[in-house]
Every structure is written in C-alpha cells, then in structure tokens.
Write an enzyme that holds these catalytic residues in place. Structure first.
Site, PDB file in Angstrom:
ATOM      1  N   HIS A 193       0.813  -1.217   0.000  1.00  0.00           N
ATOM      2  CA  HIS A 193       0.000   0.000   0.000  1.00  0.00           C
ATOM      3  C   HIS A 193       0.839   1.257   0.000  1.00  0.00           C
ATOM      4  O   HIS A 193       0.413   2.300  -0.475  1.00  0.00           O
ATOM      5  CB  HIS A 193      -1.051  -0.067   1.106  1.00  0.00           C
ATOM      6  CG  HIS A 193      -2.151  -0.939   0.633  1.00  0.00           C
ATOM      7  ND1 HIS A 193      -2.056  -2.310   0.720  1.00  0.00           N
ATOM      8  CD2 HIS A 193      -3.264  -0.678  -0.076  1.00  0.00           C
ATOM      9  CE1 HIS A 193      -3.097  -2.835   0.121  1.00  0.00           C
ATOM     10  NE2 HIS A 193      -3.850  -1.877  -0.366  1.00  0.00           N
ATOM     11  N   GLU A 437     -10.690 -11.624  -5.851  1.00  0.00           N
ATOM     12  CA  GLU A 437      -9.283 -11.460  -5.451  1.00  0.00           C
ATOM     13  C   GLU A 437      -8.655 -12.777  -5.027  1.00  0.00           C
ATOM     14  O   GLU A 437      -7.465 -12.842  -4.737  1.00  0.00           O
ATOM     15  CB  GLU A 437      -9.193 -10.501  -4.262  1.00  0.00           C
ATOM     16  CG  GLU A 437      -9.783  -9.140  -4.540  1.00  0.00           C
ATOM     17  CD  GLU A 437      -9.701  -8.243  -3.339  1.00  0.00           C
ATOM     18  OE1 GLU A 437      -8.727  -7.475  -3.244  1.00  0.00           O
ATOM     19  OE2 GLU A 437     -10.603  -8.300  -2.479  1.00  0.00           O
ATOM     20  N   ASP A 461      -4.320  -8.795  -5.331  1.00  0.00           N
ATOM     21  CA  ASP A 461      -4.461  -9.975  -4.476  1.00  0.00           C
ATOM     22  C   ASP A 461      -4.641 -11.238  -5.292  1.00  0.00           C
ATOM     23  O   ASP A 461      -4.138 -12.293  -4.906  1.00  0.00           O
ATOM     24  CB  ASP A 461      -5.632  -9.789  -3.505  1.00  0.00           C
ATOM     25  CG  ASP A 461      -5.215  -8.930  -2.323  1.00  0.00           C
ATOM     26  OD1 ASP A 461      -4.158  -9.229  -1.742  1.00  0.00           O
ATOM     27  OD2 ASP A 461      -5.911  -7.966  -2.003  1.00  0.00           O
ATOM     28  N   CYS A 508      -9.912  -3.497 -10.942  1.00  0.00           N
ATOM     29  CA  CYS A 508      -9.442  -2.343 -10.175  1.00  0.00           C
ATOM     30  C   CYS A 508      -8.059  -2.583  -9.570  1.00  0.00           C
ATOM     31  O   CYS A 508      -7.558  -1.756  -8.812  1.00  0.00           O
ATOM     32  CB  CYS A 508     -10.449  -1.930  -9.106  1.00  0.00           C
ATOM     33  SG  CYS A 508     -10.723  -3.204  -7.886  1.00  0.00           S
TER      34      CYS A 508
HETATM   35  C1  PEP Z   1      -6.512  -5.689  -5.396  1.00  0.00           C
HETATM   36  O1  PEP Z   1      -6.267  -6.595  -4.590  1.00  0.00           O
HETATM   37  O2  PEP Z   1      -6.227  -5.752  -6.617  1.00  0.00           O
HETATM   38  C2  PEP Z   1      -7.158  -4.453  -4.939  1.00  0.00           C
HETATM   39  C3  PEP Z   1      -7.543  -3.534  -5.786  1.00  0.00           C
HETATM   40  O3  PEP Z   1      -7.279  -4.283  -3.587  1.00  0.00           O
HETATM   41  P1  PEP Z   1      -6.082  -3.816  -2.623  1.00  0.00           P
HETATM   42  O4  PEP Z   1      -4.908  -3.455  -3.480  1.00  0.00           O
HETATM   43  O5  PEP Z   1      -6.606  -2.672  -1.841  1.00  0.00           O
HETATM   44  O6  PEP Z   1      -5.847  -5.024  -1.785  1.00  0.00           O
HETATM   45 MG    MG Z   2      -7.102  -6.499  -2.644  1.00  0.00          MG
END
Ligand code: PEP
Ligand code: MG
Length: 576
Positions: A193, A437, A461, A508
């Site tokens: 993140h 995911e 994920d 996403c």
């Molecule tokens: C993902 O896992 O692709 C996602 C968009 O969620 P995050 O990156 O917040 O885990």
């Molecule tokens: Mg994710």
C-alpha cells in the site's frame, strides 16, 4: 563514470526524480549498551531532557503543518504520541538509569523501552498489547533527537529524496505534504500500500533496495529512475544531463496527453470504455476530476481507519462518503467496505488480534467485518445513507465462498430494514458487488455473479494468492506475474461469468492502470477499468487507438496459445 552506488529495486512509479538524499534515521534499533563516567551524569541528563523537548517540538511542528483536509486520524495519532512523551515512563524513568547506573541516554531510553514493551506484551487485552508500536514510534523519535537527526522539518525535506528502511502509508502522506521529490526504501513490493499510495500521489519511488540506508550517503545527489527501478548515487554530469532530459521528455509527454483530456474514451470501432479512478484520500477526488474519470471504481476506505485508537463512527464516515458523492457531481462512486488486516494494519480500531502467522491468509477484509459487526454495521449504514445522494455502489473485498456472499447480502438487507424503520434515506436498489481477489472466487464467479450486481477483479491480491507470491515481499517479487497463464485464465473465467449473467465486470487492481496491459484487457472483454487517477490520461489514449474486434481476436488467440508458448513472447507478438 563515477557512480559510487547503483542499486536495483522495485519501481513504484515510472517517474524520474533527481535530488539530494535525506536519510531517515531509524537507528534506535541499533542502540548499543554504553555507560558514561560519573562526572558526566548532569550533562547526560541535560542531553536527554533536551532531546525530549526537541522531539516534542518536532512532533508539534508536524502536527501544526498537517493540512486541514488530511484525515483526522493522522492528527489524533500525533496527539497520542505527544501525550506519551509526557508520561513519566518515558520522560523520567530513563533519567533514573542515567543517574544511578551511569547509562548513556540512548541506552537508558532503550532499556526503558524494552521494559515497557514487555509490560504491554503481558497484557491480556489484545488491543493494549499492540500499543507497543506507539512506544516504538515515540522512543524512535527521541532517539533520533538524541542522535542529532531530529525529525526533518518541512524546509529540510522539500525536493529531497528520502531514503529509509521502510515507510508506512501514513509516513508517505506526511512526506508528501513536506514536499519530498521521491523516496527509496529497503523493504516492500510494488503492490504494497505504500507503493500504491506513492503512485496515486505521483511520488517517484523505488522499493526493495537492500542496505540502501547504509550504501547511500546523507546529502549526496541521487537519481531515482522509476522506469527501471534503479537509484544512481553521485552521478556524473553527462548522466545528470541525460536524466534532466528524461524529465523534460516526460513533462512534454504529459502536456501532450493533457491536450486530449476531454476526448471521449471511445475505441476506433465506437465502443465506450468506462475509465474509473481508484481513490483513498480526500484529495483524490480533485485528481479524479482533473483527469476526467467517469467515476470511482474503487474507494479504499481503510485510510479512514488507520492510525487511530477507535474506528470512525457512522456519522464521521457518512461525512467522508458524502464529500466524495458530492465531489463527484453525479458520477459513479464504488465504495469498498473495510479491507483491514494483512498489510493494511489492524492496529487500533479496538479490534486488534494477536499477529497471525500468515496475515494475508488470516482475519482480513470481509472475514474481519463478519466477525466484528460492531465494526461492519456503522460502515454499511454510512455507505447506504450516502447512496441517497448520488450513484453509489457497495463493493465487498476478499470474498471466498458463496456462503460468505449470502451472509453479507443478508446483513445488507437487515441494515436496509433498520434504516427504513429509522426513517433514514438510502438507495433501495444500491448495486452490491464483490471483488474477485481469491482464486476460489474466480472459479466460483458464476455462482457469485448470480447473486451479485457486479464483479470487480482485484489483480493485486488475485496474483498474490494464485501464484503464492507475497505482494509485500521484495525477495519473491520477480515471481509476481500478471501474464502468468493461471492468472489470465482466472481473469477470463470471471469476465465470462459476469457476461453470461449480464452484470458489469471491471478490474481495479494495478494491472488495470498499466498501459502495457490495456489492449489485452480490452481484448479479453473488459470495458470498465479502474486505476490511480494519474494513469487515466495514458489509458484514454490507448483506448482511443484500439480496435476492439481486432483485439478480441488477438486475445482469444493469446489465451488459446498461452499454455503452450512463453507468455511474455506471445504477449509481445500480439499486443506490442
Ligand atoms: C486488489 O487486490 O487488486 C485491490 C484492488 O485491492 P487492494 O490493493 O486494496 O488489496
Ligand atoms: Mg485487494
């Protein structure tokens, strides 16, 4: 060439930056036992007291410089630390060791820190047990002051390239406000993140440069090349010139993309593609609109919960969601329910558990929410209430089974009934979607699609879980491969399940915002892509130059040949 250091790491953005190194000292871990002569006790005590005052002043200064639009949690995080600095366990206890046992100030502080951490470790309350991280933050700050590093002030960081062992998402928010040019860390992967946030804030960053804090020197000139994941130290003039040129070229390219900003995201054959933004911080709505997103495909709500001692209440969340709904002026807003756990730290919020052996496989996201209704329900209520004022979709992360889908849908229904009874407005037809995911979710996508109103593929994920590659771990990062046949088959399964059930499907994960993959994803049938706002302009350009029937043929051939040929070579043959 006179490069004194040349490190290869993992790029968090494709940008280039040039600036002076600022080594963030995290050296309290390296404090060694040291005593002082009895004659120096007074001097050492004064040195400790001065460092304490200095650390407090620095913290207060950071507090004062937090812009009013920054999440309130960051402010309360700093307030807690200021209070801890006043506590006698930290402000007085080390002095006893200096006076009675002639410990050097750093060592005295470290010993008291270890005692405090032991006490926290022995507490029954799991929440209090995790407070030891706060002790470490506070002690670290005083140690930095003792060692003369202090906390960098606003002026000293402007335009600098911060080099640190590791940085958390909240560090990044503060460093951004202090105007850093880039950062380099020893740990972390491109899907952490911290990296995602760096990209979304437009900060060039390289992660995973082993021993960077030892190899790079304070104040030396660094070049951070995000396109290749390299850091050059002390570059020669011709090299500097080369990178200045690259920065100018990048700026010219951005200006060119900006000229096409108002052109519709329509392919050559006339298909409208929905280009959406991933957002997490209040300011992201501004960049979302500036880059002409059609709406928000992923609002990561975790940032409302981080660095605070209690979760945000329903009304505070409602305000945040309404700000986003109103800011978007009628455009779609997809709010994802809480995805705390794993790398998005559970700390605080009154729901701390003992650290799991495998946090990514543990109590994360919807699993945590189903276990903790006290955490989940206020958020559901706030999201539903926000839907009364504009087009809102509710999205559930980390679903792994149909039983979970059913349980969530039941809770949403009950929450709607409760709101209705209370006379609180919401959109009764709010679309409820699930993130794909986990491989199990992709394989069950048909069953999910029959129950849900939309699907969204979270490749960050999905790749991590399919390939068993920790997205945070720089050691195995080279195995994180969006073009792995298994990943692509799961994406194809999900798209096909959504289409057969006539529900929208989007992507996403970071893959959706990488222009390298846009044509493949369009060819595979995706017409909704959600990405960090800074990636929208380039994606729009790729979309406008794409011919869907042609790309569909290529994608079909790609998927068919995938298991027999080298994916990368095949991809280059068909899509570059
Ligand atoms: C993902 O896992 O692709 C996602 C968009 O969620 P995050 O990156 O917040 O885990
Ligand atoms: Mg994710």
């Amino acid at each position: 060439m006179t490069l004194s250091c040349h490190g290869i790491g993992i790029a968090a953005s494709r940008e280039v930056a040039i600036g002076q190194a600022f080594l963030l000292q995290q050296s309290f871990l390296e404090v060694v036992p040291r005593t002082i002569p009895a004659s120096e006790v007074e001097k050492e005590t004064a040195r400790f007291n001065q460092a304490l005052v200095h650390a407090k002043e620095e913290l207060q200064r950071v507090h004062q410089h937090i812009p009013s639009d920054t999440a309130q949690d960051i402010s309360s995080f700093i307030e807690t630390h200021l209070l801890m600095m006043e506590d006698s366990a930290i402000s007085k206890a080390p002095i006893v060791l200096i006076r009675q046992q002639y410990f050097a100030a750093e060592w005295a502080l470290q010993v008291r820190r270890d005692e405090l951490v032991r006490v926290f470790d022995e507490m029954d309350d799991p929440y209090l047990r995790t407070r030891k991280d706060d002790v470490d933050h506070v002690v670290g700050q005083i140690q930095r002051a003792l060692q003369g590093a202090g906390h960098p002030d606003k002026q000293s960081l402007r335009g600098r390239i911060v080099v640190a062992r590791d940085l958390t998402p909240s560090d990044i928010i503060m460093l951004k406000h202090q105007g850093i040019a880039a950062f380099v860390t020893e740990y972390g992967g491109p899907l952490s993140h911290t990296a995602i946030l760096a990209r979304s804030l437009g900060i060039p960053a390289i992660l995973g440069i082993r021993h960077a804090t030892q190899l790079l020197q304070q104040d030396e000139i660094l070049v951070v090349d995000g396109s290749q994941g390299i850091v050059l130290a002390d570059p020669t003039d011709p090299i500097l010139q080369h990178f200045h040129q690259r920065i100018s070229q990048r700026e010219a390219r951005e200006a060119e993309l900006r000229r096409g900003i108002d052109l519709p995201a329509v392919t050559l054959d006339g298909t409208q593609i929905s280009l959406l933004a991933n957002i997490e911080l209040p300011d992201d709505i501004i960049t979302t609109l500036e880059n002409r997103a059609d709406g928000v495909g992923l609002f990561r709500t975790e940032f409302l919960y981080m660095n605070r001692t209690a979760p945000p209440e329903e009304e505070e969340q409602l305000t945040a969601y309404l700000d986003a709904v109103r800011g978007l002026q009628g455009r779609l807003l997809t709010i994802r329910t809480l995805d705390l756990g794993a790398d998005k730290n559970l700390e605080g919020n009154g729901v701390s558990y003992l650290p799991a052996a495998n946090p990514a496989l543990g109590l994360r996201a919807i699993r945590l929410c189903l276990k903790e209704p006290g955490l989940f329900l206020p958020q559901l209520r706030a999201i539903l209430r926000a839907s009364a004022e504009g087009p809102v979709r509710l999205m559930i992360p980390m679903l792994s089974s149909l039983a979970e889908v059913n349980e969530v849908l039941k809770i949403i229904e009950q929450t709607k009934q409760a709101l209705q009874k209370e006379g609180l407005a919401f959109d009764p037809d709010i679309p409820v979607g699930g993130m794909i995911e986990i491989p199990a979710a992709a394989i069950s996508a048909q069953a999910f699609a029959r129950k849900l109103d939309f699907l969204s593929i979270g490749t960050n994920d999905l790749i991590q879980y399919t390939l068993a590659v920790d997205r945070m771990d720089e050691e195995v990062n080279f195995l994180f491969d969006p073009l792995h046949p298994a990943v692509l088959h799961l994406i194809a399964l999900t798209i096909s399940a959504a289409k057969q059930n006539n529900i929208p499907v989007s992507m996403c994960g970071e893959m959706a915002g990488d222009p390298l993959f846009t044509r493949l994803l369009l060819g595979m049938g995706l017409t909704e892509l959600s990405m960090q706002p800074g990636a929208l302009l380039e994606s729009r350009e790729v979309v406008r130059n794409s011919h869907l029937p042609e790309l569909s043929k290529r994608a079909a051939s790609f998927i068919e040949r995938l298991d027999h040929e080298a994916p990368l070579a095949l991809f280059e043959e068909l899509f570059s």
